[in-house]
Design a protein around this motif. Structure first.
Motif, PDB file in Angstrom:
ATOM      1  N   SER A  13       2.171  -7.231   1.221  1.00 34.70           N
ATOM      2  CA  SER A  13       1.159  -6.167   1.240  1.00 34.70           C
ATOM      3  C   SER A  13       0.784  -5.802   2.668  1.00 34.70           C
ATOM      4  CB  SER A  13      -0.093  -6.607   0.475  1.00 34.70           C
ATOM      5  OG  SER A  13       0.205  -6.878  -0.857  1.00 34.70           O
ATOM      6  N   ASN A  14       0.662  -6.805   3.513  1.00 32.58           N
ATOM      7  CA  ASN A  14       0.325  -6.580   4.919  1.00 32.58           C
ATOM      8  C   ASN A  14       1.421  -5.774   5.615  1.00 32.58           C
ATOM      9  OD1 ASN A  14      -0.483  -6.684   7.569  1.00 32.58           O
ATOM     10  ND2 ASN A  14      -0.619  -8.897   7.673  1.00 32.58           N
ATOM     11  N   ILE A  15       2.664  -6.174   5.443  1.00 36.17           N
ATOM     12  CA  ILE A  15       3.789  -5.473   6.084  1.00 36.17           C
ATOM     13  C   ILE A  15       3.918  -4.054   5.538  1.00 36.17           C
ATOM     14  CG2 ILE A  15       6.302  -5.480   6.373  1.00 36.17           C
ATOM     15  CD1 ILE A  15       4.735  -7.509   8.099  1.00 36.17           C
ATOM     16  N   ARG A  16       3.690  -3.868   4.242  1.00 37.59           N
ATOM     17  CA  ARG A  16       3.728  -2.523   3.650  1.00 37.59           C
ATOM     18  C   ARG A  16       2.666  -1.628   4.281  1.00 37.59           C
ATOM     19  NH1 ARG A  16       2.115  -3.509  -1.327  1.00 37.59           N
ATOM     20  NH2 ARG A  16       3.927  -4.809  -1.657  1.00 37.59           N
ATOM     21  N   LEU A  17       1.459  -2.158   4.448  1.00 38.27           N
ATOM     22  CA  LEU A  17       0.372  -1.394   5.065  1.00 38.27           C
ATOM     23  C   LEU A  17       0.709  -1.033   6.514  1.00 38.27           C
ATOM     24  CD1 LEU A  17      -2.510  -0.244   4.976  1.00 38.27           C
ATOM     25  CD2 LEU A  17      -3.329  -2.523   5.587  1.00 38.27           C
ATOM     26  N   VAL A  18       1.228  -1.986   7.269  1.00 37.56           N
ATOM     27  CA  VAL A  18       1.621  -1.726   8.662  1.00 37.56           C
ATOM     28  C   VAL A  18       2.714  -0.661   8.710  1.00 37.56           C
ATOM     29  CG1 VAL A  18       2.743  -2.737  10.689  1.00 37.56           C
ATOM     30  CG2 VAL A  18       0.913  -3.973   9.538  1.00 37.56           C
ATOM     31  N   THR A  19       3.675  -0.743   7.808  1.00 32.12           N
ATOM     32  CA  THR A  19       4.760   0.235   7.770  1.00 32.12           C
ATOM     33  C   THR A  19       4.233   1.632   7.494  1.00 32.12           C
ATOM     34  OG1 THR A  19       6.290  -1.472   7.009  1.00 32.12           O
ATOM     35  CG2 THR A  19       6.954   0.824   6.672  1.00 32.12           C
ATOM     36  N   TYR A  20       3.355   1.776   6.509  1.00 28.60           N
ATOM     37  CA  TYR A  20       2.773   3.088   6.192  1.00 28.60           C
ATOM     38  C   TYR A  20       2.013   3.648   7.395  1.00 28.60           C
ATOM     39  CZ  TYR A  20       3.749   2.233   1.230  1.00 28.60           C
ATOM     40  OH  TYR A  20       4.349   1.992   0.028  1.00 28.60           O
ATOM     41  N   CYS A  21       1.237   2.800   8.051  1.00 26.13           N
ATOM     42  CA  CYS A  21       0.465   3.260   9.208  1.00 26.13           C
ATOM     43  C   CYS A  21       1.383   3.696  10.348  1.00 26.13           C
ATOM     44  CB  CYS A  21      -0.484   2.157   9.683  1.00 26.13           C
ATOM     45  SG  CYS A  21      -1.857   1.840   8.573  1.00 26.13           S
ATOM     46  N   LEU A  22       2.434   2.942  10.609  1.00 28.92           N
ATOM     47  CA  LEU A  22       3.355   3.296  11.684  1.00 28.92           C
ATOM     48  C   LEU A  22       4.138   4.573  11.377  1.00 28.92           C
ATOM     49  CD1 LEU A  22       4.735  -0.183  12.783  1.00 28.92           C
ATOM     50  CD2 LEU A  22       3.197   1.329  14.053  1.00 28.92           C
ATOM     51  N   VAL A  23       4.516   4.753  10.122  1.00 32.56           N
ATOM     52  CA  VAL A  23       5.223   5.982   9.736  1.00 32.56           C
ATOM     53  C   VAL A  23       4.309   7.184   9.911  1.00 32.56           C
ATOM     54  CG1 VAL A  23       6.202   7.232   7.765  1.00 32.56           C
ATOM     55  CG2 VAL A  23       6.908   4.886   8.234  1.00 32.56           C
ATOM     56  N   ILE A  67      -6.453   3.069  12.949  1.00 33.70           N
ATOM     57  CA  ILE A  67      -7.021   1.766  13.314  1.00 33.70           C
ATOM     58  C   ILE A  67      -8.143   1.381  12.366  1.00 33.70           C
ATOM     59  CG2 ILE A  67      -8.390   0.541  15.057  1.00 33.70           C
ATOM     60  CD1 ILE A  67      -6.724   2.036  17.171  1.00 33.70           C
ATOM     61  N   PHE A  68      -9.074   2.304  12.119  1.00 33.20           N
ATOM     62  CA  PHE A  68     -10.185   2.000  11.213  1.00 33.20           C
ATOM     63  C   PHE A  68      -9.715   1.832   9.772  1.00 33.20           C
ATOM     64  CE2 PHE A  68     -12.550   3.833  14.793  1.00 33.20           C
ATOM     65  CZ  PHE A  68     -13.450   2.801  14.989  1.00 33.20           C
ATOM     66  N   PHE A  69      -8.740   2.656   9.348  1.00 34.38           N
ATOM     67  CA  PHE A  69      -8.184   2.523   7.998  1.00 34.38           C
ATOM     68  C   PHE A  69      -7.509   1.163   7.831  1.00 34.38           C
ATOM     69  CE2 PHE A  69      -4.441   2.898   5.233  1.00 34.38           C
ATOM     70  CZ  PHE A  69      -5.076   3.188   4.030  1.00 34.38           C
ATOM     71  N   TYR A  70      -6.744   0.735   8.825  1.00 31.89           N
ATOM     72  CA  TYR A  70      -6.061  -0.553   8.755  1.00 31.89           C
ATOM     73  C   TYR A  70      -7.068  -1.702   8.661  1.00 31.89           C
ATOM     74  CZ  TYR A  70      -3.250  -4.580  10.021  1.00 31.89           C
ATOM     75  OH  TYR A  70      -2.651  -5.820  10.031  1.00 31.89           O
ATOM     76  N   ALA A  71      -8.104  -1.663   9.468  1.00 27.29           N
ATOM     77  CA  ALA A  71      -9.125  -2.712   9.429  1.00 27.29           C
ATOM     78  C   ALA A  71      -9.810  -2.757   8.065  1.00 27.29           C
ATOM     79  CB  ALA A  71     -10.153  -2.501  10.532  1.00 27.29           C
ATOM     80  N   TRP A  72     -10.120  -1.590   7.517  1.00 28.14           N
ATOM     81  CA  TRP A  72     -10.776  -1.516   6.209  1.00 28.14           C
ATOM     82  C   TRP A  72      -9.871  -2.071   5.117  1.00 28.14           C
ATOM     83  CZ3 TRP A  72      -9.480   2.255   2.292  1.00 28.14           C
ATOM     84  CH2 TRP A  72     -10.322   2.229   1.192  1.00 28.14           C
ATOM     85  N   ARG A  73      -8.594  -1.665   5.098  1.00 29.43           N
ATOM     86  CA  ARG A  73      -7.650  -2.129   4.078  1.00 29.43           C
ATOM     87  C   ARG A  73      -7.345  -3.618   4.230  1.00 29.43           C
ATOM     88  NH1 ARG A  73      -7.367  -1.410  -0.199  1.00 29.43           N
ATOM     89  NH2 ARG A  73      -5.183  -1.920  -0.423  1.00 29.43           N
ATOM     90  N   LEU A  77      -7.679  -6.557   1.532  1.00 24.37           N
ATOM     91  CA  LEU A  77      -6.580  -7.470   1.189  1.00 24.37           C
ATOM     92  C   LEU A  77      -6.988  -8.928   1.403  1.00 24.37           C
ATOM     93  CD1 LEU A  77      -3.329  -5.804   2.574  1.00 24.37           C
ATOM     94  CD2 LEU A  77      -3.860  -6.343   0.216  1.00 24.37           C
ATOM     95  N   ASP A  78      -7.701  -9.192   2.481  1.00 23.40           N
ATOM     96  CA  ASP A  78      -8.167 -10.557   2.742  1.00 23.40           C
ATOM     97  C   ASP A  78      -9.070 -11.050   1.616  1.00 23.40           C
ATOM     98  OD1 ASP A  78      -6.740 -10.560   5.083  1.00 23.40           O
ATOM     99  OD2 ASP A  78      -8.489 -10.327   6.392  1.00 23.40           O
ATOM    100  N   LYS A  79      -9.979 -10.209   1.166  1.00 22.05           N
ATOM    101  CA  LYS A  79     -10.863 -10.592   0.052  1.00 22.05           C
ATOM    102  C   LYS A  79     -10.070 -10.797  -1.230  1.00 22.05           C
ATOM    103  CE  LYS A  79     -15.001  -8.429   1.847  1.00 22.05           C
ATOM    104  NZ  LYS A  79     -15.929  -7.310   1.755  1.00 22.05           N
ATOM    105  N   LYS A  80      -9.094  -9.918  -1.478  1.00 25.94           N
ATOM    106  CA  LYS A  80      -8.287 -10.013  -2.697  1.00 25.94           C
ATOM    107  C   LYS A  80      -7.524 -11.326  -2.763  1.00 25.94           C
ATOM    108  CE  LYS A  80      -4.431  -7.755  -5.056  1.00 25.94           C
ATOM    109  NZ  LYS A  80      -3.477  -6.651  -5.022  1.00 25.94           N
ATOM    110  N   PHE A  81      -7.010 -11.786  -1.622  1.00 23.38           N
ATOM    111  CA  PHE A  81      -6.200 -13.008  -1.602  1.00 23.38           C
ATOM    112  C   PHE A  81      -7.003 -14.245  -1.171  1.00 23.38           C
ATOM    113  CE2 PHE A  81      -3.008  -9.708  -1.489  1.00 23.38           C
ATOM    114  CZ  PHE A  81      -2.109 -10.165  -2.437  1.00 23.38           C
ATOM    115  N   GLY A  82      -8.307 -14.078  -0.960  1.00 17.22           N
ATOM    116  CA  GLY A  82      -9.164 -15.214  -0.646  1.00 17.22           C
ATOM    117  C   GLY A  82      -9.001 -15.782   0.745  1.00 17.22           C
TER     118      GLY A  82
END
Length: 86
Positions: A13-23, A67-73, A77-82
């Motif tokens: 999920s983290n890598i997918r989010l980074v990929t979307y942001c970079l694209v 940057i703000f979107f990535y921090a928010w997401r 994700l951190d909360k979802k996975f504990g």
């Protein structure tokens, strides 16, 4: 040593989010600012054409939003996975 499936899902999920942001960043900065600049030159914004605006201001603004979107997401994700900070 076996890996926890939730760890794999978290990192996927983290890598997918980074990929979307970079694209998105590449499309806005390189695509709109350089490749599509001739197509956007007829549209005026702020006293200059839209292609120049994306190259000078738009890519920076979009980068800040990313940057703000990535921090928010990532917080979600951190909360979802504990693995969130207390």
């Amino acid at each position: 040593m076996s890996e926890n499936p939730s760890n794999n899902e978290y990192w996927a999920s983290n890598i997918r989010l980074v990929t979307y942001c970079l694209v998105l960043w590449a499309v806005v900065s390189f695509g709109f600012g350089i490749l599509l600049r001739p197509l956007l030159s007829g549209i005026m914004i702020g006293g200059t054409d839209l292609g120049f605006w994306f190259a000078q201001q738009g890519s920076i603004i979009v980068f800040m939003v990313i940057i703000f979107f990535y921090a928010w997401r990532m917080n979600a994700l951190d909360k979802k996975f504990g693995v969130d900070e207390e």
